[in-house]
Scaffold this motif. Structure first.
Motif, PDB file in Angstrom:
ATOM      1  N   PRO A   1      -0.098  17.134  48.939  1.00  0.00           N
ATOM      2  CA  PRO A   1      -1.343  17.324  48.202  1.00  0.00           C
ATOM      3  C   PRO A   1      -2.491  16.772  49.042  1.00  0.00           C
ATOM      4  N   LEU A   2      -3.631  17.424  48.982  1.00  0.00           N
ATOM      5  CA  LEU A   2      -4.769  16.962  49.781  1.00  0.00           C
ATOM      6  C   LEU A   2      -5.370  15.681  49.213  1.00  0.00           C
ATOM      7  N   GLN A   3      -4.969  15.329  48.001  1.00  0.00           N
ATOM      8  CA  GLN A   3      -5.466  14.108  47.360  1.00  0.00           C
ATOM      9  C   GLN A   3      -4.427  12.982  47.403  1.00  0.00           C
ATOM     10  N   CYS A   4      -3.439  13.066  48.269  1.00  0.00           N
ATOM     11  CA  CYS A   4      -2.323  12.117  48.189  1.00  0.00           C
ATOM     12  C   CYS A   4      -2.605  10.770  48.810  1.00  0.00           C
ATOM     13  N   SER A   5      -3.515  10.700  49.772  1.00  0.00           N
ATOM     14  CA  SER A   5      -3.744   9.430  50.466  1.00  0.00           C
ATOM     15  C   SER A   5      -5.207   9.388  50.906  1.00  0.00           C
ATOM     16  N   THR A   6      -5.498   8.696  51.994  1.00  0.00           N
ATOM     17  CA  THR A   6      -6.883   8.554  52.459  1.00  0.00           C
ATOM     18  C   THR A   6      -7.556   9.928  52.525  1.00  0.00           C
ATOM     19  N   GLN A   7      -8.681  10.055  51.854  1.00  0.00           N
ATOM     20  CA  GLN A   7      -9.243  11.388  51.639  1.00  0.00           C
ATOM     21  C   GLN A   7     -10.748  11.364  51.428  1.00  0.00           C
ATOM     22  N   TRP A   8     -11.335  12.515  51.583  1.00  0.00           N
ATOM     23  CA  TRP A   8     -12.658  12.831  51.060  1.00  0.00           C
ATOM     24  C   TRP A   8     -12.474  13.746  49.851  1.00  0.00           C
ATOM     25  N   ASP A   9     -13.164  13.460  48.761  1.00  0.00           N
ATOM     26  CA  ASP A   9     -13.300  14.431  47.670  1.00  0.00           C
ATOM     27  C   ASP A   9     -14.375  15.432  48.076  1.00  0.00           C
ATOM     28  N   GLY A  10     -14.057  16.700  48.086  1.00  0.00           N
ATOM     29  CA  GLY A  10     -15.091  17.702  48.321  1.00  0.00           C
ATOM     30  C   GLY A  10     -15.971  17.865  47.089  1.00  0.00           C
ATOM     31  N   LEU A  11     -17.057  18.595  47.236  1.00  0.00           N
ATOM     32  CA  LEU A  11     -17.976  18.768  46.093  1.00  0.00           C
ATOM     33  C   LEU A  11     -17.383  19.680  45.019  1.00  0.00           C
ATOM     34  N   GLY A  12     -16.323  20.417  45.355  1.00  0.00           N
ATOM     35  CA  GLY A  12     -15.666  21.253  44.357  1.00  0.00           C
ATOM     36  C   GLY A  12     -14.525  20.544  43.640  1.00  0.00           C
ATOM     37  N   HIS A  13     -14.403  19.240  43.830  1.00  0.00           N
ATOM     38  CA  HIS A  13     -13.266  18.500  43.258  1.00  0.00           C
ATOM     39  C   HIS A  13     -13.481  18.171  41.785  1.00  0.00           C
ATOM     40  N   ILE A  14     -14.757  18.002  41.372  1.00  0.00           N
ATOM     41  CA  ILE A  14     -15.031  17.593  39.992  1.00  0.00           C
ATOM     42  C   ILE A  14     -16.151  18.470  39.388  1.00  0.00           C
ATOM     43  N   PHE A  15     -16.016  18.735  38.092  1.00  0.00           N
ATOM     44  CA  PHE A  15     -16.991  19.554  37.375  1.00  0.00           C
ATOM     45  C   PHE A  15     -17.520  18.791  36.162  1.00  0.00           C
ATOM     46  N   ASP A  16     -18.718  19.185  35.724  1.00  0.00           N
ATOM     47  CA  ASP A  16     -19.330  18.593  34.529  1.00  0.00           C
ATOM     48  C   ASP A  16     -19.601  19.719  33.532  1.00  0.00           C
ATOM     49  N   HIS A  17     -18.841  19.722  32.460  1.00  0.00           N
ATOM     50  CA  HIS A  17     -18.983  20.771  31.460  1.00  0.00           C
ATOM     51  C   HIS A  17     -18.990  22.158  32.093  1.00  0.00           C
ATOM     52  N   GLY A  18     -18.032  22.387  32.971  1.00  0.00           N
ATOM     53  CA  GLY A  18     -17.880  23.712  33.575  1.00  0.00           C
ATOM     54  C   GLY A  18     -18.867  24.034  34.676  1.00  0.00           C
TER      55      GLY A  18
END
Lengths: 317, 317, 317, 317
Positions: free
Chosen positions: D103-120
């Motif tokens: 998984p790309l989120q398994c260890s040391t990482q950057w969250d991209g801007l598409g990783h989280i949403f706010d009310h869609g």
């Protein structure tokens, strides 16, 4: 007798090397002949069927031992995408696709003949390094038995017969002996013969379902005693399967030993071994109707060069 | 009639929504009952068996279309390591383990009922987004049919009967019609009935083996005509499978269409569809003994939430 | 001189075994010291930066050679799911996660010192079987150089200087010699020294982008001549990277040979080799401002036991 | 104020939507300009370098939460095969190749801007379903920032300054406030400014290393207070990273909340967030020489369409 000596003696005594010629890749599956397949089919009387496979998913028993993980299943397309209409297909068709990544030993499986070696030797007297390289099993890959594993199955529900107050669950470290197997067959009124596929239920999976996986995959377990090697050889069964991760009892019956019965039966005897089978529903049905024999079709996925395969065995009664 | 209209009419006419209640997850597999399973088993006369699966390996037909790749099989341990004795096991035991990563649609497979949608609707009238999310098929996952796909199989070798000079291989774009299916059954002297699993051989796989994969996985192909939907519905078969990547003819019989028969039979009719089956050895045997019916056991790997599954179907005669 | 003899002589002449002690795992990266890191940083004048990495996706160059595939990237959660609100999170938060599966040699990469062996021997005189088992590289895994690859980079755009009418693209089979490297450095007005990371542009990637991948990954290519081994050794550079799949010229300069320069420089010289780098934008900038030196930070992903790693090298000017 | 209201107010107050035009895909990385890159490079004085990445392997912290697993690294070829000479190569060359699945989120990482949403809604006011489908992030995929993440880094070792008797480890549930951040910067004698990449050390990783992973990946943790959103916005930093799995404090500061600060800073502020960074060695060095600023190059692997990326950040002093 220490482990080294006991294994060496059993390996020598119960070896089937050369029995089916120098090129053989099937081992004891050679006992499963056309007559046996007809016999198996004739056991289908009521038309009921049972999957003997656990589910393949991330909630499985693996915890990383030997780098074995649970299956990871991901989607390439979903119904959610389809509902939003962003898949680029015409006339309202939508689709979903998916992907899996998994160790071939992670859940209900067949061990191929290239899965275990004895002092660097593989089935039929071949050198391990000539058989299983980084490219896979070049000789006895699981694809070589793609079409043959269909015949007569026999359930020996040792846990039900011998489990006593445990409610049909043998404890970890319980070594199932030849005497236990014979007593169970007698209690069931079923015979075990040449070419049969024998399913031994210990209740270990039932316990894991009650208590949580714990060390189900790789830890202590009931299972076959090392000393059943002679029975496994003499009966000329085609295959054996259990509801445990490793088919034989753990801890093993020698100090500092690791799966000595594997070392005898896979590379030396050429026996097909099934592990982590789910025998619960089948066992309940057999207890209910008193019939412990059935048709069993357990075709491995023919992955070229694999030393084992996930399998969904189907029992038909 | 254009594609949209034809699909809508067929979807309406041949819909089985609600036929087995609002909670149904099996579709036409409901036709495959216990009597049919007994009937299937009785077809095992000679005890011969055939795997109808292609091999799963990197030499498969996938070229990246829809992000489908061929299986990648790698080793966690090998006989080479075992031979050098660097595995850390006692008393001379050595082992090999392996791993696979693959799309579930890469080779011989069943399409689950969550694989295709019609205007955002899935099997039995459910909304696609409620059925198949990024977590997988929450309702009709392939694990729901783990134990049931065993019964009577019928081979319709359309290529052999209608292939003429082609040597038993239909050309790409050849639409197999109801008339072709009936003529083939008559030529074989076999009937198709409720609950059967019908295997249609087009010779496409035989051609790919001669000529190389080319566009075997995703390109032009012989296959079932869109207009067989009525026959598929009326016969009340349990499942259908072909030796092609997509079961229906490509290019499709409407302009700019994409798999319109899928859109009718999977989400609306609830039909189980098999693709990329290897019918070659079975077809040769059927041609030789003139018997085109057999027991067929084709149990999918019960991957939780999968919209399809690799499968090793076994035919027994 | 035949390949065997030439390789043996070069391996002996240019060996660095023992140069940094018996426990060394870094090879020529030992030349990249703190002073060199300071020197590299001082080259950042304008504050512009360039990624020297190709994109990692399924449209990459791999075609299955040596079982190398392109990366497969799949989603565990998506914005489409989030928009429909079926993710089970509170207060309107939604999320997307993803997964990748890929060979570590599939695209822009560093070859680790455990990637290549010479007659069964690995870097610094260790036996290959003691270094890289099925568990990975137990000694020189790429994680051992996680923090050190940052220093002075030099671009030698051989294609621009010597490409003539080709428009900056050398043809397949073009062997870049020491003379070519020296002439290019002189034309650029740049020196190459101890501890530098040298990037050699052949134009092969530019050609692949114009013409399609073809055999970019594993086929004919321009690249370094076998006879540059002396220059690679004498200059005491820390690392070398090219825009080709295999850094050296293909076909190789001996009959029936396979990557003889690898055999000399990786296990014997201990040289870090980068492949499939994208030097296009950097080369254009260097041509524009006439400055062919820069800070280069090219930190591999520290995958424990890996014999190579995908990398996103960043050049700063 | 409840979570919904607080998030809505913060999202509105600290939104950067439209700040860099309607097509922007970089968010606060726009603050990291060429002058900042030059400033970062000038901080390299001693030439020492630090990898801020954890190791990528099966011994990592993941336990299956959100279907995140640890990386699975397998070999395609090994030194053991090479030593036995069964690889088919000429003149004594041998090779090892390998594969990873993670998984790309398994260890040391950057969250991209598409990783989280706010009310869609995703970054810059786009609809989540238009940005991240099952094909990946079609707009703000991590590849869009492949070359830009290089500049000035600042370490705020909050644990060392405020940890008191804990030995430099903040307890789970400890919310790092703006006051804590300011006090730490003052204690270090370092300023935080526009375009900086701020690394906040909580000591959580140090604790996991002492005590075992436990719930390191997904469980209780020290981390940034929700109420630091104003500081994160006002300082105009380019990015922030911590040594914890989720950068903000867990449990969160509202009842039944889940990562409310993510919901504000990723889709609304456009802030690049780094997680599971290993700041231990860097922190020790900063404590020793009293310098808490450095050049930081943290280039994500440019995986097309990824919503995050493993990264090996390198700090240079």
């Amino acid at each position: 007798m220490n482990a080294e000596e006991a294994i060496a003696e059993a390996a020598r005594t119960y070896s089937n090397w050369g029995r089916w010629g120098p090129d053989d890749v099937r081992g004891t599956l050679n006992f499963l002949d056309e007559a046996k397949r007809v016999e198996g089919a004739r056991l289908v009387r009521r038309g009921v069927s049972f999957s003997l496979s656990q589910r393949f998913d991330m909630d499985g028993p693996q915890r990383g031992w030997r780098r074995r993980t649970n299956p990871v299943h991901t989607m390439l397309d979903t119904g959610v995408d389809a509902a939003l209409g962003n898949q680029g297909f015409p006339h309202g068709i939508g689709g979903a696709d998916d992907v899996i990544a998994m160790p071939l030993q992670c859940s209900t499986q067949w061990d191929g003949l290239g899965h275990i070696f004895d002092h660097g030797m593989a089935w039929n007297g071949r050198r391990a390094q000539d058989v299983v390289t980084s490219e896979g099993d070049l000789v006895t890959g699981i694809e070589t038995i793609a079409g043959v594993v269909a015949g007569r199955g026999v359930l020996l529900d040792v846990a039900a017969v011998l489990g006593g107050d445990s409610g049909g669950e043998l404890p970890d470290g319980f070594a199932v002996t030849e005497e236990h197997l014979l007593a169970t067959a007698e209690a069931h009124g079923v015979r075990v013969g040449r070419g049969d596929i024998v399913c031994v239920r210990t209740g270990r999976l039932a316990r894991a379902r009650r208590e949580g996986w714990g060390e189900y995959a790789g830890g202590p377990s009931p299972g076959l005693s090392f000393w059943t090697a002679g029975w496994l050889h003499r009966t000329e069964i085609a295959a054996i399967a259990t509801d445990t991760w490793g088919f034989e009892v753990r801890p093993n019956e020698f100090e500092n030993a690791f799966q000595p019965l594997h070392q005898v039966v896979i590379p030396n005897m050429g026996l097909l071994v099934g592990e982590m089978w789910d025998l619960e529903a089948l066992a309940a049905d057999c207890a209910a109707d008193g019939v412990h024999e059935f048709q069993l079709v357990a075709a491995p996925l023919p992955i070229t060069g694999a030393v084992g395969s996930p399998v969904n065995p189907v029992a038909l009664k």
